[in-house]
Design an enzyme around this catalytic site. Structure first.
Site, PDB file in Angstrom:
ATOM      1  N   TRP B  12      33.235  50.150  55.195  1.00 58.16           N
ATOM      2  CA  TRP B  12      33.302  48.905  54.440  1.00 58.16           C
ATOM      3  C   TRP B  12      33.047  47.704  55.345  1.00 58.16           C
ATOM      4  CZ3 TRP B  12      31.930  46.659  50.485  1.00 58.16           C
ATOM      5  CH2 TRP B  12      32.588  45.581  49.876  1.00 58.16           C
ATOM      6  N   LYS B 105      43.460  47.755  53.285  1.00 53.01           N
ATOM      7  CA  LYS B 105      44.273  47.989  52.088  1.00 53.01           C
ATOM      8  C   LYS B 105      45.449  48.895  52.413  1.00 53.01           C
ATOM      9  CE  LYS B 105      40.561  46.801  48.893  1.00 53.01           C
ATOM     10  NZ  LYS B 105      39.604  47.191  47.853  1.00 53.01           N
ATOM     11  N   GLY B 133      38.460  44.311  45.558  1.00 51.74           N
ATOM     12  CA  GLY B 133      37.815  44.562  44.267  1.00 51.74           C
ATOM     13  C   GLY B 133      37.272  45.976  44.198  1.00 51.74           C
ATOM     14  N   LYS B 188      46.878  50.573  44.916  1.00 51.93           N
ATOM     15  CA  LYS B 188      45.863  51.406  44.249  1.00 51.93           C
ATOM     16  C   LYS B 188      45.528  52.637  45.071  1.00 51.93           C
ATOM     17  CE  LYS B 188      41.935  50.643  46.672  1.00 51.93           C
ATOM     18  NZ  LYS B 188      40.593  51.130  46.877  1.00 51.93           N
ATOM     19  N   ASP B 241      39.593  47.656  40.703  1.00 54.00           N
ATOM     20  CA  ASP B 241      39.606  48.461  41.921  1.00 54.00           C
ATOM     21  C   ASP B 241      40.292  49.806  41.681  1.00 54.00           C
ATOM     22  OD1 ASP B 241      39.302  49.167  44.567  1.00 54.00           O
ATOM     23  OD2 ASP B 241      40.782  47.765  45.352  1.00 54.00           O
ATOM     24  N   ARG B 252      38.430  58.188  49.683  1.00 50.11           N
ATOM     25  CA  ARG B 252      39.203  59.051  50.585  1.00 50.11           C
ATOM     26  C   ARG B 252      40.561  59.386  49.991  1.00 50.11           C
ATOM     27  NH1 ARG B 252      38.367  54.719  55.200  1.00 50.11           N
ATOM     28  NH2 ARG B 252      36.704  53.946  53.874  1.00 50.11           N
ATOM     29  N   ASN B 253      41.206  58.387  49.383  1.00 55.04           N
ATOM     30  CA  ASN B 253      42.540  58.614  48.849  1.00 55.04           C
ATOM     31  C   ASN B 253      42.499  59.580  47.668  1.00 55.04           C
ATOM     32  OD1 ASN B 253      44.330  56.678  50.473  1.00 55.04           O
ATOM     33  ND2 ASN B 253      42.552  55.434  49.927  1.00 55.04           N
ATOM     34  N   VAL B 276      40.447  57.199  57.724  1.00 53.48           N
ATOM     35  CA  VAL B 276      41.847  57.027  57.355  1.00 53.48           C
ATOM     36  C   VAL B 276      41.984  56.950  55.837  1.00 53.48           C
ATOM     37  CG1 VAL B 276      43.833  55.491  57.552  1.00 53.48           C
ATOM     38  CG2 VAL B 276      42.242  55.725  59.464  1.00 53.48           C
ATOM     39  N   GLU B 278      44.360  55.379  53.599  1.00 59.28           N
ATOM     40  CA  GLU B 278      45.471  54.427  53.735  1.00 59.28           C
ATOM     41  C   GLU B 278      46.676  54.808  52.888  1.00 59.28           C
ATOM     42  OE1 GLU B 278      46.090  51.914  55.673  1.00 59.28           O
ATOM     43  OE2 GLU B 278      44.249  50.857  56.244  1.00 59.28           O
TER      44      GLU B 278
END
Lengths: 330, 330
Positions: B12, B105, B133, B188, B241, B252-253, B276, B278
């Site tokens: 990002w 985040k 966003g 989120k 988002d 990833r999450n 990562v 987060e």
């Protein structure tokens, strides 16, 4: 044991009847006697729910008077374009005061009436409400965990239906906001067409999430202007149903949108469908309500233009994106 | 021409630097000099954005002082666990009053501080805010239409960044609600793990939409308790988002959640990841904030339990579903 009549043997009507049959003596009315016979004889509905076995306890009939005459609750599972005619016919045999639950997510063309308004006009004196939420029929029938909302002004009626329809995998919530719950169901079908257009044109999750977020905002603007509650739109009947429909490849409205996004003509798409995509018919009606209540609904406006054949999907989405330069919250 | 420094060359950070380089003299700081060399020599970032060509105008360096020393804007694109150290190092060379934009985040472990709070502590006197966003990096870099939010208390700074980052396919909105926008981004990622668990266990669109709807509700409860605005959670930084992340196979999450839902162990999943996630680290921190503000966050609670290895995904989802018998709005 309470007696439930479900009027209309499409995929969702049949699913609700199957759920109700676990706790109530349930009769499903099918317009075609062949379908009623199939449900009674082999316990399947191969037209609308191929591959699923229905409960043996669920009975079907093509005789409307027989279906509704003894019912303690009437569930109306017919699409909006046939709703008034069937409601009027049912009215001759339904006992006084029996609650009427609408499953339809469209408006009456010409009058722009919601289905509970149509039901109240034809079934005078009956409590009317809706069952709505993120409820793709085949997932519920497969026993996946899901939640749904029963909306009636009269809390006692809502609680009665909550008990009747709740099961180990389906949670039923009550909400007194009939207008908000019902309108959310109508508008989400229109927004789902726009989300499908996004998919069909090859756009990804950012674009689609942005469109869904804006879609919920315009749905809530209209709903609040018509007397609905803001919380309804943030809940299962609003956001929940919208997200499920926009995500699902099985949603008819989403499918229509995808085909439009791929450049197919609206006439060809509708002609090829076995079931009704309510959003196609209700987009001009929702726009009419928006004008009546002086609410801006840019996504609905573009969907109505594409569904009437005056604009193509590419032009419609480009218009929505260029409009986006305004502030997010105005 | 304004000068922008982007600190951190993950997917990002690199994407934001690529966007900024169209309108500003932009330098991207990479921790590894090999990556900085690759970006300068062949204009790719094969570690984090394989297959994408970066703008020739985008320069990279592994020298933090060189990157930030001349900047008019510093964009912090490092994950939360390295944020304070890099912010402290950058502080030695950033000119006074230069705005600092966080892309991270997550929360700081131990302190539960938001990244703008960490930035304000280390870069004293600088205006701090966030860019957030529905922004999956690869879709933005591919030029798909998207929208994003810049949140600063000072509207003038927000407007400056809006002009700097807006492009033909990326719309930037401003929002003065830094707390709400930042917290939405943190929570989120935790909800996306739960949505991934839903996918991984084979549940469909109903179940997932229900979970996302409830997830937004608990995110908003905490955010409002911490001083955020309700409208933020209904907008792109909140709902937008959340939907994009929960829908994306590239998140990833969401991927961590899917693997958990399929029965993999958290330790094995984290060990196998290049980037990562987060949400894994921030789930206990969010829960700590929820306790501090006396806000119920049942989904975050279950995700934190699964990520700490004390519960498996199946048990966690079963707990969420059984809890659902309460009223929708309480």
């Amino acid at each position: 044991m309470p007696r439930v009549a479900v009027v209309g043997a499409g995929s969702w009507g049949t699913t609700v009847a199957a759920l109700a049959s676990a706790a109530a003596d349930t009769v499903l009315w099918a317009r075609r006697s062949e379908l009623a016979d199939e449900i009674n004889a082999v316990h399947t509905n191969s037209s609308y729910l191929p591959g699923f076995d229905l409960p043996v306890a669920l009975r079907a009939t093509a005789d409307l008077a027989e279906a509704v005459g003894a019912a303690d609750v009437v569930v109306m599972g017919v699409p909006s374009h046939g709703f008034r005619e069937i409601a009027a016919a049912a009215a001759r045999d339904v006992r006084p005061g029996v609650p009427v639950v609408s499953l339809a997510k469209g408006l009456e063309q010409g009058t722009q009436m919601r289905m509970t308004e149509v039901a109240a006009a034809e079934l005078v004196g009956h409590p009317v409400g809706v069952l709505t939420g993120p409820n793709l029929a085949t997932e519920i029938l497969a026993g996946q965990p899901a939640a749904s909302v029963v909306a009636f002004v009269d809390q006692a009626v809502a609680t009665e239906l909550q008990e009747l329809l709740s099961g180990p995998t389906l949670r039923i919530y009550t909400n007194p906001d009939v207008v908000g719950c019902e309108l959310a169901g109508v508008v989400k079908n229109v927004i789902a067409i726009a989300a499908g257009m996004c998919d069909g044109m090859g756009f990804g999750d950012n674009s689609k999430a942005t469109l869904i977020t804006r879609g919920l905002a315009e749905m809530a603007r209209l709903g609040i202007a018509m007397g609905g509650e803001a919380a309804t739109f943030a809940g299962l009947a609003g956001m929940g149903d919208l997200i499920a429909t926009c995500a699902s490849a099985r949603s008819r409205n989403n499918s229509v949108g995808r085909a439009l996004g791929q450049g197919q003509a609206i006439g060809d798409i509708v002609a090829a469908m076995n079931m009704v995509a309510e959003g196609v018919k209700s987009s001009p009606s929702v726009l009419e309500l928006a004008n009546r209540h002086a609410v801006e609904m840019p996504i609905v406006e573009q969907v109505a233009a594409v569904c009437s054949g005056t604009t193509d999907a590419r032009t419609a989405l480009a218009r929505l994106m260029s409009r986006a330069s305004k502030s997010e919250f105005h």
